[in-house]
Design a protein around this motif. Structure first.
Motif, mmCIF file in Angstrom:
data_model
loop_
_atom_site.group_PDB
_atom_site.id
_atom_site.type_symbol
_atom_site.label_atom_id
_atom_site.label_comp_id
_atom_site.label_asym_id
_atom_site.label_seq_id
_atom_site.Cartn_x
_atom_site.Cartn_y
_atom_site.Cartn_z
ATOM 1 N N ALA A 102 -7.195 20.406 16.310
ATOM 2 C CA ALA A 102 -7.415 20.414 17.783
ATOM 3 C C ALA A 102 -5.877 20.344 18.384
ATOM 4 O O ALA A 102 -5.139 19.682 17.813
ATOM 5 C CB ALA A 102 -8.073 19.303 18.421
ATOM 6 N N VAL A 103 -5.711 21.377 19.180
ATOM 7 C CA VAL A 103 -4.484 21.772 19.928
ATOM 8 C C VAL A 103 -4.306 20.352 20.863
ATOM 9 O O VAL A 103 -3.166 19.791 20.634
ATOM 10 C CB VAL A 103 -4.246 22.798 20.664
ATOM 11 N N TYR A 104 -5.028 20.011 21.594
ATOM 12 C CA TYR A 104 -5.121 18.643 22.406
ATOM 13 C C TYR A 104 -5.956 17.646 21.930
ATOM 14 O O TYR A 104 -7.035 18.009 21.380
ATOM 15 C CB TYR A 104 -5.498 19.105 23.999
ATOM 16 N N PRO A 105 -5.760 16.464 22.367
ATOM 17 C CA PRO A 105 -4.725 16.084 23.244
ATOM 18 C C PRO A 105 -3.341 15.941 22.604
ATOM 19 O O PRO A 105 -3.138 16.108 21.288
ATOM 20 C CB PRO A 105 -5.243 14.641 23.480
ATOM 21 N N CYS A 106 -2.198 16.028 23.389
ATOM 22 C CA CYS A 106 -0.933 15.953 22.946
ATOM 23 C C CYS A 106 -0.659 14.591 22.190
ATOM 24 O O CYS A 106 -1.122 13.544 22.702
ATOM 25 C CB CYS A 106 0.075 16.402 24.135
ATOM 26 N N GLN A 118 8.631 13.534 17.420
ATOM 27 C CA GLN A 118 8.471 14.848 18.044
ATOM 28 C C GLN A 118 7.209 14.790 18.730
ATOM 29 O O GLN A 118 6.256 14.108 18.412
ATOM 30 C CB GLN A 118 8.211 15.696 16.638
ATOM 31 N N SER A 119 7.110 15.646 19.551
ATOM 32 C CA SER A 119 5.820 15.885 20.175
ATOM 33 C C SER A 119 4.908 16.942 19.383
ATOM 34 O O SER A 119 5.587 17.705 18.548
ATOM 35 C CB SER A 119 5.969 16.418 21.611
ATOM 36 N N MET A 120 3.686 16.914 19.545
ATOM 37 C CA MET A 120 2.708 17.789 18.371
ATOM 38 C C MET A 120 1.627 18.016 19.125
ATOM 39 O O MET A 120 0.866 17.488 20.052
ATOM 40 C CB MET A 120 2.631 16.582 17.402
ATOM 41 N N THR A 121 1.264 19.545 18.760
ATOM 42 C CA THR A 121 -0.279 19.996 19.012
ATOM 43 C C THR A 121 -1.034 19.966 18.002
ATOM 44 O O THR A 121 -1.919 18.913 17.647
ATOM 45 C CB THR A 121 -0.028 21.128 20.056
ATOM 46 N N CYS A 180 2.994 18.895 26.199
ATOM 47 C CA CYS A 180 2.864 19.915 24.981
ATOM 48 C C CYS A 180 2.360 21.402 25.776
ATOM 49 O O CYS A 180 1.925 22.050 25.044
ATOM 50 C CB CYS A 180 1.747 19.373 24.191
ATOM 51 N N GLY A 181 2.569 21.449 26.958
ATOM 52 C CA GLY A 181 2.140 22.780 27.529
ATOM 53 C C GLY A 181 0.897 22.870 28.163
ATOM 54 O O GLY A 181 0.508 23.958 28.532
ATOM 55 N N GLY A 182 0.022 21.600 28.107
ATOM 56 C CA GLY A 182 -1.367 21.691 28.662
ATOM 57 C C GLY A 182 -1.259 21.443 30.320
ATOM 58 O O GLY A 182 -0.372 21.206 30.774
ATOM 59 N N THR A 198 6.782 25.288 24.834
ATOM 60 C CA THR A 198 7.140 23.650 24.712
ATOM 61 C C THR A 198 7.457 23.456 23.250
ATOM 62 O O THR A 198 7.274 24.037 22.293
ATOM 63 C CB THR A 198 5.937 22.680 25.125
ATOM 64 N N PRO A 199 8.303 22.272 22.923
ATOM 65 C CA PRO A 199 8.573 22.102 21.617
ATOM 66 C C PRO A 199 7.156 21.985 20.741
ATOM 67 O O PRO A 199 7.463 22.225 19.479
ATOM 68 C CB PRO A 199 9.552 20.942 21.469
#
Length: 842
Positions: A215-219, A245-248, A278-280, A786-787
Motif C-alpha cells: 500500500a502507498v498510504y498510510p505514510c 526516511q519517510s516511506m510510501t 509523503c505527498g498525500g 516528495t522523498p
C-alpha cells in the motif's frame, strides 16, 4: 473508596533439582509480599499493592481518582538472549479531559503514555487513538552477570471522578531479533509502532535495510537508532535520534558496522497520523465518527529484509573498472596518433600529394590572387612575408590606402572599422554563393585571439562557479550526517554505497569519465594546435590557404566544459535535491551552446559570436532555468512570457544567420527610417522573391529550426513539464542535432567526403548516445516529488553490483560527448587539401 485488586499468581512447577538461583515464581512471590508489606507499613492500603501479572493474559478493570492499579510481571533473561516485552492497552473512554494514564517501570527506565493518545498533524489537526501498543526497551544480561530476573511494573491511573474501563495485555515477543537475508512481516499503526533488533554477523561490515509495502498510504517512517533507552518510536520524536526516511511503498537504508560501537541497532517503524509528508492529501473532517474511520485506515502491513551490502573488494573493482574503461580511450588515441604519424611519414617520403584542383604546389606569397578571376569581387589578399599575416586590399587589387604592412599591430579595430571595409562586408556577405575565402578575410592572429577568450573566460567561470558549489554540497552532506535526515537528498537508496562522509560514492565515481575524457580531448586539441603552429612557422601553403582555418579556442573551451560537467555533476550527486539541480545542468547548456558555435564558426570564422555575448546568453538561459523550476509548476504567466521570449529569440537569431550578420534595422534620418527599412526588407524578401528565397539552403534550415522551436514553445505552454531544466536542455540538444544534420547533409551535397575517422566517430556517437539516453530515461529518483514518492522509483544496482542505471548514463554520456567533440574536430579533415575559394559556405 477502596478498590478491588485482581491478583493472579502463576503456579510455579517444582524444580527437578536444587538450583542456586530461586525460580522466577518463588522470587516473584517474595518480591510481591515484600512490596505489599512495605505498602501496608506506609499506610498505602491494599489498592497500592502490585498484583502479579501473567504474560499473554488480558486484564480488565476500572480506575478513577481514588483507585489505581499496579501490575507486576516477572521473567528471567539468559546471557545472549534478548527478551522484549510489548504492552497493549485500550480504553473505551474518549474523554480528553480525563485520560487513562499508563506508566511502565523497568530496571533502567520509565515509559508512560495516555489513552486516548493524541497526535497533532498539519494545521494543528488532532488525531485520537483508543488503542495503544508499545514495545519496552529490552535489557540484555552480560555473560559476566549470568542470568538475571527482571520485573516490570505497570501502573494504571486516572484523575477522573468516575470509573473509566481499561484493558491491559502484556506479551513477550518471539521474533524481536531480525535475521540476515530473512524477510519478516508485521503490522504497525500510529498508536502501535514497532521496532526490532539487529546484530551484525561476524563477517558483515555493512547491510542494507529494505522495507516494502503493498500500500502507498498510510505514510510511514523507517528509523535506525542505536541501542539506547528510551527508543524514539512515536511520530513526534522519531526524528530525534539516528537516521530516518519517510516511506510510501519502499525504503532502503545502508548501515555500517563502524557507526555502532555495540555492533547492533534498532530498526524502528512509525506510521504517521496523516499523509501530507509523503505527498498525500489532508482529511477535510476529522471529528467524531470521521476521526474513528480515519484511524482505522492507518494500519499498514510492512515487510523488512536486511541483506549484506557490497564488500570493500567491490569498491576496489568498481574504481579499477571506472579508470581502466576510460584510460582505454587514451590507449586508442595513442594508437590512432601513431598510425597517422606513420602515414604522414610515408607521404613525406613519397612526396606530398597535390591539391584537388590540380594546380600543384603554389607559392605562398599570393595564393588566392594567383587563381582569382579578374574582376572578382573578392578583393586580393596580400600575404606579409615577415609574419604570414594577410592584409586587406582594395577592390581594384592594390594595397589599401594607409595600410601598415607590419603586422605587429593586432587590434581588430585597425582592420575592421573603416567605412570602406564595412561596405566591403556588405557586398561580400550578401552574395548568393559564398565561399570560405569570403568569410576568412580577417587577420588569423586576431581571430585566434578572439576565440582564445572563450577558453580563458570558461576557466574563470568554472573557478568562480565550482568553489561555492563545493562548499555548499559539503554543507549539505554534513547536515545529512549530523541530523540523520535522509529525506534531504534524493539518492537511489537501493544502490547507494557510502564511502567516508559521502552517502552515495558510486554516483560520484561514475563521473570520472567526464574529467578523464575532457582532459584527453584537450590533449588531442593541443597536439593539433602544436602541429598547426609548426606548419604556420614553416609557411606551409596548405596551412595558410587551404582547408578550414584552424582556430582552437572553442575546442579548448569545450574540453574544459566537459571536465567541469563531471566536477559539477559529482557535486550535485553528493546530495541531489531541489535546491542544487542547476549544478548538474549548467555546463550541459554551455556544452550544447559551444558545439553550435563551433559548428557555425567552421564555415563562418569571421562573423561568429564573441565570447562575452555567448557566455552572457548562457547566463540568461541558466537564470531562466532557475526561474522555471521555481515558478514554472503552477504559474501560467511564466510559461506565456517564456514562450514569447523563445519565439522572438528564434526569429532574431534566424535573421542574423540568414543575412550573415549584415541585417540592421536602422535609418539615416529618423526613427521612420527604421520602419522604412523593415518594410523594404519584407517587400523584397517576402513578396518579390516569395517564389524562391535568395539563400535557399539557409532558408530551409531556418524554417525547419523555427518550426521545431515553436513546437517546443507550444508544448511547454500547453503541458508545462515539471522538469523545466531538462526541458530547456532538450531544446538545446534538438537544435544542435538539427544543425549538425543540416551541416552533414550540405557537406555531402557539396561533394565533400567523410574520412574514416569522422565517419567512425559519427557512428559511435549515434550508437553511444542511443544507449545513454535509454539509461537516462530509467528514472531512479525525482526531486520534483516528495522523498517518499521518489523512493518508489529506486531500483537495485545493475553493473558490478555497484553502479545503477544513472551511473551507466554517466559513463555512456561522457563517451558520447567525447565522440561528439571528435566529430566536430575531424569532420572537415577532408578539406585540408582544398582551396578556401572552392569551399562553399552553408
Amino acid at each position: 473508596m477502596a478498590g478491588v485488586v485482581v491478583v493472579v499468581v502463576a503456579a510455579a512447577a517444582p524444580a527437578p533439582a536444587p538450583a542456586p538461583v530461586p525460580a522466577p515464581g518463588a522470587l516473584l512471590c517474595a518480591l510481591l509480599w515484600a512490596a505489599a508489606a512495605a505498602a501496608a507499613a506506609a499506610g498505602a492500603g491494599p489498592e497500592g499493592s502490585p498484583a502479579p501479572g501473567a504474560f499473554g493474559r488480558v486484564y480488565r478493570g476500572n480506575v478513577n481518582i481514588s483507585a489505581e492499579r499496579v501490575y507486576a510481571f516477572a521473567y528471567r533473561s539468559q546471557p545472549g538472549q534478548v527478551d522484549a516485552v510489548r504492552v497493549y492497552v485500550n480504553s473505551s473512554s474518549e474523554n480528553l479531559q480525563y485520560p487513562v494514564l499508563f506508566v511502565v517501570r523497568q530496571q533502567k527506565g520509565v515509559l508512560s503514555w495516555q489513552v486516548p493518545l493524541i497526535f497533532r498533524g498539519l494545521y494543528q489537526r488532532t488525531y485520537n487513538y483508543q488503542e495503544v501498543s508499545r514495545t519496552l526497551c529490552p535489557s540484555e544480561p552480560t555473560p559476566e552477570t549470568g542470568s538475571s530476573d527482571q520485573i516490570i511494573f505497570v501502573d494504571v491511573a486516572s484523575m477522573a471522578p468516575f470509573n473509566i474501563a481499561y484493558e491491559l495485555l502484556v506479551t513477550r515477543l518471539e521474533n524481536f531479533q531480525l535475521e540476515t537475508n530473512k524477510a519478516f512481516n508485521f503490522t504497525a499503526s500510529p498508536s502501535q509502532p514497532q521496532y526490532f533488533l539487529y546484530r551484525f554477523p561476524q563477517d558483515v561490515d555493512s547491510v542494507i535495510i529494505k522495507v516494502v509495502s503493498d500500500a502507498v498510504y498510510p505514510c510511514s517512517v523507517v528509523s535506525v537508532q542505536d541501542i539506547v533507552c528510551p527508543v524514539y518510536d512515536l511520530d513526534h520524536n522519531v526524528e530525534f535520534n539516528g537516521v530516518y526516511q519517510s516511506m510510501t511503498k519502499q525504503a532502503a537504508i545502508t548501515v555500517q558496522r563502524k557507526d555502532f560501537p555495540g555492533e547492533q541497532f534498532f530498526v524502528v517503524f512509525v506510521i504517521k497520523p496523516e499523509d501530507y509528508a509523503c505527498g498525500g492529501s489532508v482529511p477535510s473532517s476529522i471529528h467524531g465518527s470521521a476521526n474513528r474511520t480515519w484511524n482505522l485506515q492507518r494500519t499498514k502491513n510492512l515487510q523488512v529484509t536486511i541483506v549484506p551490502s557490497v564488500k570493500k573488494s567491490v569498491y576496489v573493482q568498481a574504481m579499477f573498472f571506472s579508470f581502466l574503461s576510460f584510460l582505454s580511450f587514451y590507449l586508442g588515441s595513442v594508437v590512432v596518433a601513431f598510425v597517422h604519424y606513420i602515414r604522414v611519414q610515408r607521404k613525406a617520403s613519397a612526396g606530398r600529394l597535390c591539391p584537388e584542383d590540380g594546380s600543384g604546389i603554389m607559392t605562398s606569397s599570393h595564393p588566392i590572387t594567383a587563381s582569382t578571376p579578374e574582376g572578382s569581387s573578392y578583393g586580393a589578399i596580400d600575404e606579409s612575408s615577415s609574419s604570414g599575416g594577410r592584409q586587406f586590399s582594395s577592390p581594384e587589387g592594390g594595397p589599401r590606402a594607409g595600410s601598415d604592412t607590419d603586422s605587429s599591430v593586432e587590434e581588430e579595430s585597425d582592420f575592421d572599422t573603416m567605412p570602406e571595409i564595412e561596405s566591403d562586408k556588405n557586398i561580400i556577405r550578401t552574395k548568393v554563393f559564398l565561399y570560405l575565402s569570403d568569410l576568412s578575410r580577417k587577420d588569423r592572429r586576431i581571430v585566434s585571439k578572439k576565440y582564445k577568450i572563450y577558453f580563458w573566460n570558461i576557466i574563470t567561470i568554472a573557478v568562480f562557479y565550482a568553489l561555492p558549489v563545493i562548499q555548499l554540497v559539503i554543507t549539505y552532506q554534513t547536515v545529512v550526517n549530523v541530523t540523520g535526515n535522509q529525506d534531504i537528498c534524493y539518492y537511489n537508496f537501493l544502490c547507494a554505497h557510502p564511502l567516508g562522509v559521502l552517502s552515495a560514492f558510486n554516483n560520484i565515481l561514475s563521473n570520472v569519465g567526464h574529467m578523464l575524457l575532457g582532459f584527453l580531448f584537450l590533449l588531442i586539441v593541443l597536439r593539433r594546435d602544436i602541429l598547426h603552429r609548426r606548419a604556420m612557422e614553416m609557411k606551409d601553403v596548405y596551412t595558410l590557404d587551404y582547408g578550414i582555418p584552424k582556430h582552437f579556442g572553442l575546442f579548448y573551451a569545450m574540453g574544459i566544459a566537459l571536465m567541469m560537467e563531471g566536477v559539477l555533476s559529482a557535486c550535485y550527486h553528493v546530495c541531489p535535491n531541489y535546491s542544487n539541480f542547476q549544478f548538474d545542468t549548467s555546463f550541459m547548456y554551455m556544452i550544447a551552446g559551444l558545439c553550435m558555435l563551433k559548428l557555425y564558426q567552421t564555415r563562418h570564422p569571421d562573423i561568429n559570436a564573441s565570447a562575452y555575448s555567448a557566455y552572457a546568453s548562457f547566463a540568461v538561459v541558466i537564470c531562466l532555468a532557475v526561474l522555471g523550476v521555481v515558478f514554472g509548476k503552477n504559474d501560467i504567466w511564466f510559461w506565456v512570457i517564456f514562450s514569447i521570449i523563445h519565439v522572438l529569440a528564434s526569429l532574431a537569431l534566424s535573421t542574423q544567420i540568414y543575412y550573415m550578420g549584415r541585417f540592421k534595422i536602422d535609418g539615416p534620418d529618423s526613427d521612420l527610417g527604421m520602419f522604412r527599412r523593415a518594410v523594404m526588407v519584407l517587400y523584397t524578401d517576402c513578396i518579390q522573391r516569395c517564389s524562391r528565397p535568395m539563400y535557399m539552403d539557409r532558408m530551409v534550415l531556418l524554417i525547419v529550426g523555427n518550426l521545431v522551436n515553436w513546437s517546443f514553445a507550444v508544448f511547454g505552454l500547453v503541458y508545462r513539464p515539471r522538469d523545466f531544466a531538462s526541458y530547456i536542455l532538450g531544446i538545446f540538444i534538438c537544435n544542435l542535432l538539427l544543425y549538425l544534420a543540416f551541416y552533414i547533409i550540405m557537406k555531402l551535397r557539396s561533394s565533400e567526403k567523410l574520412l574514416p575517422i569522422p565517419m567512425f566517430c559519427i557512428v559511435a556517437t549515434a550508437v553511444v548516445w542511443a544507449a545513454a539516453l535509454y539509461f537516462f530515461f530509467q528514472t531512479l529518483s525525482s526531486w520534483e516529488e516528495t522523498p517518499a514518492e521518489s523512493r518508489e522509483k529506486n531500483r537495485p544496482c545493475i553493473l558490478l553490483g555497484f553502479f545503477d542505471d544513472h551511473d551507466v548514463w554517466h559513463f555512456l554520456s561522457a563517451a558520447a560527448l567525447f565522440f561528439s567533440f571528435l566529430v566536430l574536430l575531424t569532420l572537415d579533415d577532408d578539406l585540408d587539401v582544398v582551396r578556401r575559394d572552392k569551399i562553399p559556405v552553408f
